[in-house]
Write a protein that holds these residues in place. Structure first.
Motif, short mmCIF file in Angstrom:
data_model
loop_
_atom_site.label_atom_id
_atom_site.label_comp_id
_atom_site.label_asym_id
_atom_site.label_seq_id
_atom_site.Cartn_x
_atom_site.Cartn_y
_atom_site.Cartn_z
N GLU A 17 1.56 6.65 -6.88
CA GLU A 17 0.47 7.56 -7.25
C GLU A 17 0.88 9.02 -7.02
O GLU A 17 0.57 9.90 -7.84
N SER A 18 1.58 9.28 -5.93
CA SER A 18 2.05 10.63 -5.63
C SER A 18 3.05 11.10 -6.69
O SER A 18 2.99 12.25 -7.16
N GLN A 27 2.46 1.71 -3.43
CA GLN A 27 1.45 2.16 -4.39
C GLN A 27 1.15 3.65 -4.19
O GLN A 27 1.02 4.39 -5.16
N GLU A 28 1.05 4.08 -2.93
CA GLU A 28 0.79 5.49 -2.63
C GLU A 28 1.94 6.38 -3.12
O GLU A 28 1.72 7.46 -3.66
N ASP A 63 0.83 -1.21 0.00
CA ASP A 63 0.00 0.00 0.00
C ASP A 63 0.87 1.26 0.00
O ASP A 63 0.59 2.22 -0.73
#
Length: 161
Positions: A65-66, A61-62, A58
């Motif tokens: 995305e950032s 993935q964050e 997680d």
């Protein structure tokens, strides 16, 4: 000359300079701009087994995305369409695979321009991409004087399999 340009990002602040260069090229050629972030989950393989893989995944993935959102903020200043992609695997292999399978005309990526022992010890994703890709690669040196961008072009390893 270019219809589809791929710009890999690692989420670093220096990536903005690379994205600007890629976006300028895309705008000048009326090309699609695609950004890719590769989650390198192999770097966390040495963590203790009791570590929550779900939590790490997680987090990675964050971060991806950032990083892709940072690319979007830079690309929004140009008249280009941007598509973002988040994939997992070894960064150099995934960048090359994605570029070749996606029919890209150019990869624009950053390099720190390290030489000698630094490159030998640290390796270079950009160097590995240049050596393995059949898609031409344009490297943009980062971490140097912002007022004097340096770029190098490579035709990739044509015809190698």
């Amino acid at each position: 000359m270019y219809d589809r340009i791929l710009v890999p990002t690692d989420g670093s602040a220096e990536t903005a300079r690379v994205v600007e260069h890629a976006a300028e090229l895309a705008e000048a050629h009326g090309a699609e701009l695609h950004a890719i972030y590769v989650v390198n989950s192999a770097t966390f393989a040495s963590l203790p087994m009791e570590t929550s893989w779900e939590g790490i995944n997680d987090m990675l993935q964050e971060e991806g995305e950032s990083a892709l959102e940072d690319v979007r903020r830079v690309a929004d200043r140009y008249d280009v369409s941007l598509t973002t992609h988040l994939v997992e695997g070894p960064p150099n292999r995934e960048i090359v695979r994605y570029a070749e399978q996606g029919g890209f005309d150019l990869i624009v990526m950053g390099t720190h321009g390290r030489g000698g022992i630094d490159r030998l010890l640290l390796g270079s994703v950009a160097e590995r991409v240049v050596r393995a890709s059949t898609v031409p690669v344009l490297t943009v040196r980062v971490g140097t004087d912002e007022n004097s961008p340096k770029t190098e072009a490579s035709e990739g390893a044509k015809g190698s399999s």
